[in-house]
Scaffold this motif. Structure first.
Motif, PDB file in Angstrom:
ATOM      1  N   UNK A   1      -1.569  -4.640  -4.974  1.00 19.47           N
ATOM      2  CA  UNK A   1      -0.676  -3.482  -4.919  1.00 19.47           C
ATOM      3  C   UNK A   1      -1.510  -2.220  -5.103  1.00 19.47           C
ATOM      4  N   UNK A   2      -1.438  -1.330  -4.119  1.00 18.83           N
ATOM      5  CA  UNK A   2      -2.216  -0.091  -4.123  1.00 18.83           C
ATOM      6  C   UNK A   2      -1.246   1.087  -4.157  1.00 18.83           C
TER       7      UNK A   2
ATOM      8  N   UNK B   1      -7.707 -26.266  -3.684  1.00 18.31           N
ATOM      9  CA  UNK B   1      -6.669 -25.248  -3.713  1.00 18.31           C
ATOM     10  C   UNK B   1      -7.170 -23.934  -4.290  1.00 18.31           C
ATOM     11  N   UNK B   2      -6.241 -23.017  -4.479  1.00 18.52           N
ATOM     12  CA  UNK B   2      -6.582 -21.681  -4.962  1.00 18.52           C
ATOM     13  C   UNK B   2      -5.651 -21.270  -6.089  1.00 18.52           C
ATOM     14  N   UNK B   3      -6.071 -20.247  -6.817  1.00 17.10           N
ATOM     15  CA  UNK B   3      -5.183 -19.602  -7.772  1.00 17.10           C
ATOM     16  C   UNK B   3      -5.217 -18.108  -7.507  1.00 17.10           C
ATOM     17  N   UNK B   4      -4.147 -17.430  -7.888  1.00 18.94           N
ATOM     18  CA  UNK B   4      -4.048 -16.007  -7.596  1.00 18.94           C
ATOM     19  C   UNK B   4      -3.696 -15.218  -8.850  1.00 18.94           C
ATOM     20  N   UNK B   5      -4.155 -13.966  -8.876  1.00 19.39           N
ATOM     21  CA  UNK B   5      -3.796 -13.018  -9.923  1.00 19.39           C
ATOM     22  C   UNK B   5      -3.790 -11.639  -9.280  1.00 19.39           C
ATOM     23  N   UNK B   6      -2.710 -10.880  -9.425  1.00 23.90           N
ATOM     24  CA  UNK B   6      -2.577  -9.632  -8.672  1.00 23.90           C
ATOM     25  C   UNK B   6      -3.579  -8.560  -9.090  1.00 23.90           C
ATOM     26  N   UNK B   7      -4.075  -7.858  -8.088  1.00 12.99           N
ATOM     27  CA  UNK B   7      -4.873  -6.645  -8.299  1.00 12.99           C
ATOM     28  C   UNK B   7      -3.945  -5.452  -8.165  1.00 12.99           C
ATOM     29  N   UNK B   8      -4.056  -4.506  -9.094  1.00 13.49           N
ATOM     30  CA  UNK B   8      -3.248  -3.286  -9.054  1.00 13.49           C
ATOM     31  C   UNK B   8      -4.175  -2.080  -9.072  1.00 13.49           C
ATOM     32  N   UNK B   9      -4.049  -1.234  -8.062  1.00 10.63           N
ATOM     33  CA  UNK B   9      -4.789   0.024  -8.010  1.00 10.63           C
ATOM     34  C   UNK B   9      -3.763   1.143  -8.170  1.00 10.63           C
ATOM     35  N   UNK B  10      -3.813   1.860  -9.277  1.00  8.41           N
ATOM     36  CA  UNK B  10      -2.801   2.878  -9.551  1.00  8.41           C
ATOM     37  C   UNK B  10      -3.089   4.177  -8.787  1.00  8.41           C
ATOM     38  N   UNK B  11      -2.127   5.094  -8.831  1.00  9.77           N
ATOM     39  CA  UNK B  11      -2.192   6.329  -8.046  1.00  9.77           C
ATOM     40  C   UNK B  11      -3.477   7.111  -8.295  1.00  9.77           C
TER      41      UNK B  11
ATOM     42  N   UNK C   1      -6.681  -4.425 -13.018  1.00  7.54           N
ATOM     43  CA  UNK C   1      -5.921  -3.194 -12.796  1.00  7.54           C
ATOM     44  C   UNK C   1      -6.858  -2.003 -12.906  1.00  7.54           C
ATOM     45  N   UNK C   2      -6.836  -1.142 -11.898  1.00  8.87           N
ATOM     46  CA  UNK C   2      -7.591   0.110 -11.916  1.00  8.87           C
ATOM     47  C   UNK C   2      -6.599   1.217 -12.255  1.00  8.87           C
ATOM     48  N   UNK C   3      -6.820   1.902 -13.369  1.00 10.43           N
ATOM     49  CA  UNK C   3      -5.866   2.880 -13.860  1.00 10.43           C
ATOM     50  C   UNK C   3      -5.780   4.144 -13.016  1.00 10.43           C
ATOM     51  N   UNK C   4      -4.782   4.960 -13.327  1.00  9.83           N
ATOM     52  CA  UNK C   4      -4.520   6.197 -12.584  1.00  9.83           C
ATOM     53  C   UNK C   4      -5.721   7.138 -12.643  1.00  9.83           C
ATOM     54  N   UNK C   5      -6.091   7.673 -11.481  1.00 10.97           N
ATOM     55  CA  UNK C   5      -7.187   8.640 -11.334  1.00 10.97           C
ATOM     56  C   UNK C   5      -8.505   8.102 -11.907  1.00 10.97           C
ATOM     57  N   UNK C   6      -8.680   6.803 -11.860  1.00 11.77           N
ATOM     58  CA  UNK C   6      -9.968   6.209 -12.239  1.00 11.77           C
ATOM     59  C   UNK C   6     -10.870   6.166 -11.010  1.00 11.77           C
ATOM     60  N   UNK C   7     -12.171   6.096 -11.257  1.00 10.32           N
ATOM     61  CA  UNK C   7     -13.161   6.078 -10.183  1.00 10.32           C
ATOM     62  C   UNK C   7     -14.080   4.881 -10.384  1.00 10.32           C
TER      63      UNK C   7
ATOM     64  N   UNK D   1       0.862  -1.181   0.000  1.00 11.01           N
ATOM     65  CA  UNK D   1       0.000   0.000   0.000  1.00 11.01           C
ATOM     66  C   UNK D   1       0.899   1.231   0.000  1.00 11.01           C
ATOM     67  N   UNK D   2       0.673   2.139  -0.938  1.00  8.85           N
ATOM     68  CA  UNK D   2       1.514   3.314  -1.094  1.00  8.85           C
ATOM     69  C   UNK D   2       1.287   4.368  -0.031  1.00  8.85           C
ATOM     70  N   UNK D   3       1.736   5.590  -0.327  1.00  7.89           N
ATOM     71  CA  UNK D   3       1.690   6.688   0.626  1.00  7.89           C
ATOM     72  C   UNK D   3       0.432   7.535   0.454  1.00  7.89           C
ATOM     73  N   UNK D   4      -0.011   8.146   1.559  1.00  8.78           N
ATOM     74  CA  UNK D   4      -1.173   9.045   1.577  1.00  8.78           C
ATOM     75  C   UNK D   4      -2.431   8.345   1.059  1.00  8.78           C
ATOM     76  N   UNK D   5      -2.552   7.080   1.379  1.00  8.71           N
ATOM     77  CA  UNK D   5      -3.676   6.260   0.936  1.00  8.71           C
ATOM     78  C   UNK D   5      -4.527   5.877   2.151  1.00  8.71           C
ATOM     79  N   UNK D   6      -5.844   5.821   1.951  1.00  3.81           N
ATOM     80  CA  UNK D   6      -6.753   5.485   3.047  1.00  3.81           C
ATOM     81  C   UNK D   6      -7.563   4.242   2.692  1.00  3.81           C
ATOM     82  N   UNK D   7      -7.507   3.262   3.586  1.00  2.00           N
ATOM     83  CA  UNK D   7      -8.304   2.053   3.466  1.00  2.00           C
ATOM     84  C   UNK D   7      -9.489   2.215   4.406  1.00  2.00           C
ATOM     85  N   UNK D   8     -10.696   2.274   3.861  1.00  2.00           N
ATOM     86  CA  UNK D   8     -11.878   2.636   4.626  1.00  2.00           C
ATOM     87  C   UNK D   8     -12.375   1.548   5.563  1.00  2.00           C
ATOM     88  N   UNK D   9     -13.299   1.942   6.414  1.00  3.28           N
ATOM     89  CA  UNK D   9     -13.894   1.048   7.407  1.00  3.28           C
ATOM     90  C   UNK D   9     -14.404  -0.254   6.781  1.00  3.28           C
ATOM     91  N   UNK D  10     -14.103  -1.368   7.437  1.00 10.90           N
ATOM     92  CA  UNK D  10     -14.639  -2.685   7.100  1.00 10.90           C
ATOM     93  C   UNK D  10     -14.268  -3.149   5.686  1.00 10.90           C
TER      94      UNK D  10
END
Length: 205
Positions: free
Chosen positions: A105-106, A136-146, A161-167, A88-97
């Motif tokens: 990667x955020x 068993x499980x399989x994994x694939x990374x989630x990426x949330x850009x700045x 992947x969620x691109x930069x400044x996307x909502x 998790x990067x800098x100045x980022x907020x992970x909300x309640x619950x």
């Protein structure tokens, strides 16, 4: 032996890694001794980072966990790096619950509102002769850009992947990549607006 050498030794020994994983994650419940004894030894966070007291930190040194400068994880959130790292990067907020299951990667200046779910994990289910929990499980990374904003009650699925400044609008289920400077909504989420650089306005699609 240094902590980094110990972590490397664990990751290079599949049997030892499996034993430690079982000790820390068996029955899908967090351990007090992991949160208050193991985690402080292995994890270093950026200056001003805050993890609220009631956060469930189901994390171990098997995979990386890092929280950046002036970032906050709010009360009753759940973080689990059992099958993949959480960065998790800098100045980022992970909300309640909110729930974050690695690999995730955020970026910086990201907002996760309340009850957001990010899961880089999926259960295998193809063999109908076996219960799903035994496959068993399989994994694939989630990426949330700045600068992205994930609104309340949204779900981001593995490999997205969620691109930069996307909502991502509230209540959305995101199953495909979201381009930068767009707004998506719905289940499955689709683009409803995009930023037009010439007019400097958000244009409805």
């Amino acid at each position: 032996m240094s902590l980094s050498n110990l972590k490397q030794k664990i990751n290079q020994n599949p049997r030892l890694k499996k034993i430690i994983h079982r000790m820390m994650f068996d029955n899908a419940r967090p351990r007090w001794w992991v949160k208050h004894i193991i985690n402080p030894l292995f994890f270093r966070h950026g200056k001003g980072a805050i993890i609220r007291h009631q956060t469930i930190m189901n994390v171990s040194p098997i995979n990386k966990f890092y929280l950046g400068v002036n970032s906050t994880i709010e009360e009753y959130s759940v973080l689990d790096n059992g099958v993949g790292e959480i960065i998790i990067g800098s100045h980022t907020r992970i909300g309640l619950r909110s729930t974050i299951i690695g690999p995730v990667q955020i970026g910086n200046h990201v907002i996760l509102a309340q009850n957001v779910v990010l899961s880089g994990l999926n259960h295998n289910y193809e063999d109908i002769s076996l219960p799903i929990h035994l496959q068993g499980v399989n994994v694939a990374p989630i990426i949330i850009e700045d600068n992205a904003w994930i609104a309340a009650n949204s779900i981001i699925t593995a490999g997205v992947t969620i691109g930069k400044h996307a909502i991502v609008a509230g209540g959305s289920v995101v199953t495909k990549n979201v381009p930068p400077h767009t707004i998506v909504a719905g289940n499955p989420a689709k683009i409803i607006k995009e930023y037009e650089s010439e007019s400097q306005k958000w244009i409805r699609i």
